[in-house]
Design a protein around this motif. Structure first.
Motif, PDB file in Angstrom:
ATOM      1  N   UNK A 208       0.822  -1.205   0.000  1.00 47.34           N
ATOM      2  CA  UNK A 208       0.000   0.000   0.000  1.00 47.34           C
ATOM      3  C   UNK A 208       0.858   1.257   0.000  1.00 47.34           C
ATOM      4  N   UNK A 209       1.932   1.253   0.767  1.00 43.74           N
ATOM      5  CA  UNK A 209       2.825   2.406   0.785  1.00 43.74           C
ATOM      6  C   UNK A 209       3.422   2.634  -0.604  1.00 43.74           C
ATOM      7  N   UNK A 210       3.903   1.559  -1.215  1.00 42.25           N
ATOM      8  CA  UNK A 210       4.491   1.689  -2.550  1.00 42.25           C
ATOM      9  C   UNK A 210       3.473   2.213  -3.551  1.00 42.25           C
ATOM     10  N   UNK A 211       2.242   1.751  -3.450  1.00 40.84           N
ATOM     11  CA  UNK A 211       1.195   2.177  -4.370  1.00 40.84           C
ATOM     12  C   UNK A 211       0.792   3.628  -4.136  1.00 40.84           C
ATOM     13  N   UNK A 212       0.570   4.003  -2.874  1.00 36.74           N
ATOM     14  CA  UNK A 212       0.070   5.339  -2.564  1.00 36.74           C
ATOM     15  C   UNK A 212       1.136   6.424  -2.587  1.00 36.74           C
ATOM     16  N   UNK A 213       2.326   6.122  -2.124  1.00 35.71           N
ATOM     17  CA  UNK A 213       3.331   7.160  -1.930  1.00 35.71           C
ATOM     18  C   UNK A 213       4.501   7.024  -2.898  1.00 35.71           C
ATOM     19  N   UNK A 214       5.060   5.848  -3.001  1.00 37.66           N
ATOM     20  CA  UNK A 214       6.301   5.646  -3.742  1.00 37.66           C
ATOM     21  C   UNK A 214       6.331   6.241  -5.132  1.00 37.66           C
ATOM     22  N   UNK A 215       5.389   5.892  -5.971  1.00 41.73           N
ATOM     23  CA  UNK A 215       5.376   6.383  -7.340  1.00 41.73           C
ATOM     24  C   UNK A 215       5.024   7.850  -7.448  1.00 41.73           C
ATOM     25  N   UNK A 216       4.192   8.335  -6.549  1.00 45.07           N
ATOM     26  CA  UNK A 216       3.755   9.727  -6.614  1.00 45.07           C
ATOM     27  C   UNK A 216       4.886  10.702  -6.327  1.00 45.07           C
ATOM     28  N   UNK A 217       5.775  10.324  -5.439  1.00 41.89           N
ATOM     29  CA  UNK A 217       6.865  11.232  -5.075  1.00 41.89           C
ATOM     30  C   UNK A 217       7.739  11.521  -6.279  1.00 41.89           C
ATOM     31  N   UNK A 218       8.188  10.464  -6.942  1.00 46.54           N
ATOM     32  CA  UNK A 218       9.098  10.693  -8.064  1.00 46.54           C
ATOM     33  C   UNK A 218       8.384  11.281  -9.267  1.00 46.54           C
ATOM     34  N   UNK A 219       7.135  10.914  -9.485  1.00 48.34           N
ATOM     35  CA  UNK A 219       6.418  11.388 -10.671  1.00 48.34           C
ATOM     36  C   UNK A 219       5.898  12.813 -10.528  1.00 48.34           C
ATOM     37  N   UNK A 220       5.478  13.194  -9.347  1.00 50.02           N
ATOM     38  CA  UNK A 220       4.822  14.485  -9.190  1.00 50.02           C
ATOM     39  C   UNK A 220       5.628  15.499  -8.391  1.00 50.02           C
ATOM     40  N   UNK A 221       6.223  15.067  -7.312  1.00 45.52           N
ATOM     41  CA  UNK A 221       6.832  16.034  -6.410  1.00 45.52           C
ATOM     42  C   UNK A 221       8.150  16.611  -6.891  1.00 45.52           C
TER      43      UNK A 221
ATOM     44  N   UNK B 247       0.198  11.302   5.352  1.00 43.34           N
ATOM     45  CA  UNK B 247       0.110  10.700   6.686  1.00 43.34           C
ATOM     46  C   UNK B 247      -1.329  10.321   7.019  1.00 43.34           C
ATOM     47  N   UNK B 248      -2.264  11.174   6.659  1.00 44.98           N
ATOM     48  CA  UNK B 248      -3.682  10.873   6.907  1.00 44.98           C
ATOM     49  C   UNK B 248      -4.123   9.674   6.085  1.00 44.98           C
ATOM     50  N   UNK B 249      -3.728   9.648   4.809  1.00 42.67           N
ATOM     51  CA  UNK B 249      -4.104   8.521   3.945  1.00 42.67           C
ATOM     52  C   UNK B 249      -3.522   7.214   4.465  1.00 42.67           C
ATOM     53  N   UNK B 250      -2.267   7.238   4.888  1.00 44.99           N
ATOM     54  CA  UNK B 250      -1.654   6.018   5.418  1.00 44.99           C
ATOM     55  C   UNK B 250      -2.283   5.605   6.744  1.00 44.99           C
ATOM     56  N   UNK B 251      -2.622   6.567   7.593  1.00 40.00           N
ATOM     57  CA  UNK B 251      -3.282   6.240   8.864  1.00 40.00           C
ATOM     58  C   UNK B 251      -4.646   5.604   8.614  1.00 40.00           C
ATOM     59  N   UNK B 252      -5.382   6.142   7.655  1.00 40.52           N
ATOM     60  CA  UNK B 252      -6.687   5.552   7.310  1.00 40.52           C
ATOM     61  C   UNK B 252      -6.513   4.151   6.733  1.00 40.52           C
ATOM     62  N   UNK B 253      -5.490   3.963   5.913  1.00 43.95           N
ATOM     63  CA  UNK B 253      -5.231   2.631   5.357  1.00 43.95           C
ATOM     64  C   UNK B 253      -4.882   1.641   6.464  1.00 43.95           C
ATOM     65  N   UNK B 254      -4.095   2.074   7.451  1.00 46.43           N
ATOM     66  CA  UNK B 254      -3.740   1.204   8.572  1.00 46.43           C
ATOM     67  C   UNK B 254      -4.992   0.835   9.369  1.00 46.43           C
TER      68      UNK B 254
END
Length: 124
Positions: free
Chosen positions: A64-77, A105-112
């Motif tokens: 879930x972390x890789x899906x939600x955060x990993x790709x977005x950082x390099x592609x968008x940020x 952080x909110x998205x990951x907390x909700x996923x947890x």
């Protein structure tokens, strides 16, 4: 159409390269810490059922972390942050970064929380 249309100006190329370098350094550091984590788990648990259970329990949140955060950082940020590198736009950069990291952080907390609720069904 001008000759530079569609190209990144030289001043922005350096900023993008620095931002990408920082992201790459963070990725390398993450891999080194992951190796240390795996070495520690192996040291304390060895090749036992407990180590296998831990690896299985860690797999879903990591995916879930890789899906939600990993790709977005390099592609968008990286491109967005590199636009805000001039000194006069630093406050705006921190505002954007703060918003992104708080939302992440909110998205990951909700996923947890969601995974805690459905964990028994997912593990079976």
């Amino acid at each position: 159409m001008t000759e530079t249309a569609g190209r990144t100006p030289p001043s922005n190329r350096g900023a993008v390269a620095r931002a990408a370098g920082i992201m790459a350094l963070g990725n390398v550091l993450s891999r080194v810490l992951g190796l240390a984590r795996e070495s520690t788990i192996t040291h304390f648990f060895g090749a036992t059922g407990l180590a296998s259970i831990f690896a299985l329990a860690r797999q879903i949140p990591q995916s879930l972390y890789d899906l939600l955060i990993g790709g977005h950082i390099s592609a968008a940020l990286v491109p967005v942050f590199s636009e805000y590198t001039p000194r006069e736009r630093r406050a705006e950069l921190w505002s954007i970064a703060s918003t992104f990291f708080n939302l992440a952080a909110i998205a990951l907390a909700l996923a947890v929380l969601l995974l805690e609720l459905v964990a028994p069904g997912v593990i079976r």
